[in-house]
Write a protein that holds these residues in place. Sequence first.
Motif, short mmCIF file in Angstrom:
data_model
loop_
_atom_site.label_atom_id
_atom_site.label_comp_id
_atom_site.label_asym_id
_atom_site.label_seq_id
_atom_site.Cartn_x
_atom_site.Cartn_y
_atom_site.Cartn_z
N LEU A 1 0.36 61.12 3.26
CA LEU A 1 1.08 59.98 3.83
C LEU A 1 2.56 60.21 3.52
CD1 LEU A 1 0.61 56.89 4.89
CD2 LEU A 1 1.14 56.34 2.52
N ILE A 2 3.42 60.08 4.52
CA ILE A 2 4.84 60.38 4.34
C ILE A 2 5.65 59.10 4.47
CG2 ILE A 2 6.78 61.79 5.11
CD1 ILE A 2 4.70 63.62 6.49
N VAL A 3 6.46 58.81 3.45
CA VAL A 3 7.33 57.63 3.47
C VAL A 3 8.72 58.04 3.02
CG1 VAL A 3 5.43 56.04 2.97
CG2 VAL A 3 6.80 56.95 1.08
N SER A 4 9.71 57.25 3.39
CA SER A 4 11.08 57.49 2.91
C SER A 4 11.13 57.26 1.41
CB SER A 4 12.06 56.57 3.61
OG SER A 4 11.79 55.21 3.26
N ALA A 5 12.12 57.86 0.77
CA ALA A 5 12.33 57.62 -0.66
C ALA A 5 12.74 56.16 -0.87
CB ALA A 5 13.39 58.56 -1.21
N PRO A 6 12.32 55.54 -1.98
CA PRO A 6 12.72 54.15 -2.23
C PRO A 6 14.22 54.02 -2.42
CG PRO A 6 11.63 55.10 -4.15
CD PRO A 6 11.47 56.09 -3.05
N ILE A 7 14.74 52.87 -2.00
CA ILE A 7 16.18 52.61 -2.09
C ILE A 7 16.40 51.27 -2.78
CG2 ILE A 7 18.27 52.17 -0.73
CD1 ILE A 7 17.19 54.02 1.40
N SER A 8 17.37 51.23 -3.69
CA SER A 8 17.68 49.99 -4.39
C SER A 8 18.50 49.09 -3.49
CB SER A 8 18.47 50.30 -5.67
OG SER A 8 19.78 50.71 -5.34
N GLY A 9 18.78 47.88 -3.98
CA GLY A 9 19.56 46.92 -3.21
C GLY A 9 20.98 47.39 -2.95
N GLU A 10 21.44 48.39 -3.69
CA GLU A 10 22.78 48.94 -3.52
C GLU A 10 22.76 50.18 -2.63
OE1 GLU A 10 23.98 49.64 -7.51
OE2 GLU A 10 24.29 47.53 -7.97
N ASP A 11 21.68 50.37 -1.88
CA ASP A 11 21.51 51.54 -1.01
C ASP A 11 21.55 52.84 -1.79
OD1 ASP A 11 21.17 50.04 1.28
OD2 ASP A 11 23.30 50.01 1.75
N LYS A 12 21.10 52.79 -3.02
CA LYS A 12 21.03 53.98 -3.87
C LYS A 12 19.60 54.51 -3.88
CE LYS A 12 21.84 55.57 -8.61
NZ LYS A 12 22.24 55.15 -9.98
N THR A 13 19.44 55.80 -3.56
CA THR A 13 18.11 56.41 -3.55
C THR A 13 17.55 56.47 -4.96
OG1 THR A 13 18.66 57.75 -1.61
CG2 THR A 13 16.78 58.45 -2.94
N ILE A 14 16.31 56.02 -5.12
CA ILE A 14 15.63 56.02 -6.41
C ILE A 14 14.85 57.32 -6.56
CG2 ILE A 14 14.01 54.80 -7.92
CD1 ILE A 14 16.56 53.24 -7.27
N PHE A 15 15.07 58.04 -7.66
CA PHE A 15 14.35 59.29 -7.89
C PHE A 15 12.92 58.99 -8.32
CE2 PHE A 15 12.81 62.50 -10.91
CZ PHE A 15 12.81 63.61 -10.08
N VAL A 16 11.98 59.66 -7.68
CA VAL A 16 10.56 59.56 -8.04
C VAL A 16 10.06 60.98 -8.27
CG1 VAL A 16 8.28 58.73 -7.38
CG2 VAL A 16 10.31 57.52 -6.57
N THR B 1 -1.65 55.54 -5.71
CA THR B 1 -1.83 56.95 -5.40
C THR B 1 -0.78 57.79 -6.13
OG1 THR B 1 -2.16 58.53 -3.59
CG2 THR B 1 -0.36 56.92 -3.33
N ARG B 2 -0.79 59.07 -5.87
CA ARG B 2 0.07 60.03 -6.57
C ARG B 2 1.10 60.63 -5.62
NH1 ARG B 2 -0.16 65.64 -7.35
NH2 ARG B 2 -2.00 65.70 -5.99
N VAL B 3 2.31 60.81 -6.13
CA VAL B 3 3.34 61.49 -5.36
C VAL B 3 3.04 62.99 -5.42
CG1 VAL B 3 5.80 61.99 -5.13
CG2 VAL B 3 5.04 59.71 -5.85
N MET B 4 2.78 63.59 -4.25
CA MET B 4 2.46 65.01 -4.20
C MET B 4 3.72 65.88 -4.21
SD MET B 4 -0.49 64.76 -1.25
CE MET B 4 -0.79 66.53 -1.22
N VAL B 5 4.66 65.53 -3.32
CA VAL B 5 5.87 66.33 -3.13
C VAL B 5 7.03 65.41 -2.81
CG1 VAL B 5 6.98 68.15 -1.77
CG2 VAL B 5 4.53 68.30 -2.25
N THR B 6 8.21 65.72 -3.32
CA THR B 6 9.43 65.01 -2.93
C THR B 6 10.34 65.99 -2.20
OG1 THR B 6 10.61 65.49 -4.98
CG2 THR B 6 9.24 63.52 -4.95
N ARG B 7 11.06 65.50 -1.21
CA ARG B 7 11.97 66.33 -0.44
C ARG B 7 13.30 65.60 -0.24
NH1 ARG B 7 9.18 69.83 -1.76
NH2 ARG B 7 7.91 71.27 -0.49
N GLY B 8 14.37 66.35 -0.19
CA GLY B 8 15.69 65.75 -0.02
C GLY B 8 16.34 66.03 1.31
N GLN B 9 15.77 66.92 2.11
CA GLN B 9 16.35 67.29 3.39
C GLN B 9 15.31 67.15 4.51
OE1 GLN B 9 19.50 68.02 3.91
NE2 GLN B 9 20.02 67.90 1.72
#
Length: 231
Positions: A53-68, A89-97
């Motif tokens: 399942l692919i989702v965007s990275a979480p973002i804080s109220g200040e539009d700052k990407t949260i590292f997971v 569930t478990r985070v399998m892979v994180t991607r930045g691009q």
Amino acid sequence: MKSSNNKPQTWRLLMRIEELGIAAGDKLQLQIGDNKEQRYPVIFIGVNPRGSLIVSAPISGEDKTIFVREGQMITLRFVAHNVASGFTTRVMVTRGQPYPYLHLEIPKEIQTVEVRNELRVSTDIAVTIINKTHKSPALTGRLLSLSCSGGRVESKMRLAHMDNVLNLTMQLKLEDIDCLVTFDCLVSYVKENAQDGIFTYGVKLAKVDKEEMIALRGFVYQELLRNMHMI
């Protein structure tokens, strides 16, 4: 929610991710670990039933990407087509691009709650009321229940008669965002408690624009999930 004859019926079901009816661009809520303070909005991007399942990275109220980190356990919650769903569930892979996103492990089964009949949640929200039928000044009251088709308003002032058109303005809190919502409604019943001097009005939505309805629906589902301890 307070019990009433209009209480929505719920059925708990087990479903697969591809049966839930979520579409690309839908907003979900992601909680990191067991910390209820770490809940963030994410966007559903897509799913491969045999992959992830692919989702965007979480973002804080200040539009700052949260590292997971990869391997982190997260909980995902969402509502689609009157079905409230949540799973860990478990985070399998994180991607930045080309943008930050996550691949999540797909659980074999997801516990869901299907809600039928009219969704109505208990509230206690200050509301400003203008009787458009009688061109009244701005009056005050409390919104004590809300659905996507109407609600119940109480006031210490006589606000309206049957079939009067009221304009209601209120502030709804969606996550950490305060939304000012205004809409017209039709008075469907009137009840006066002479002993307490309380006037109760049932109202049906009459004229609501798209943005206001999105906020109303989002608030109702948010409170439903909260009452079911899914958020």
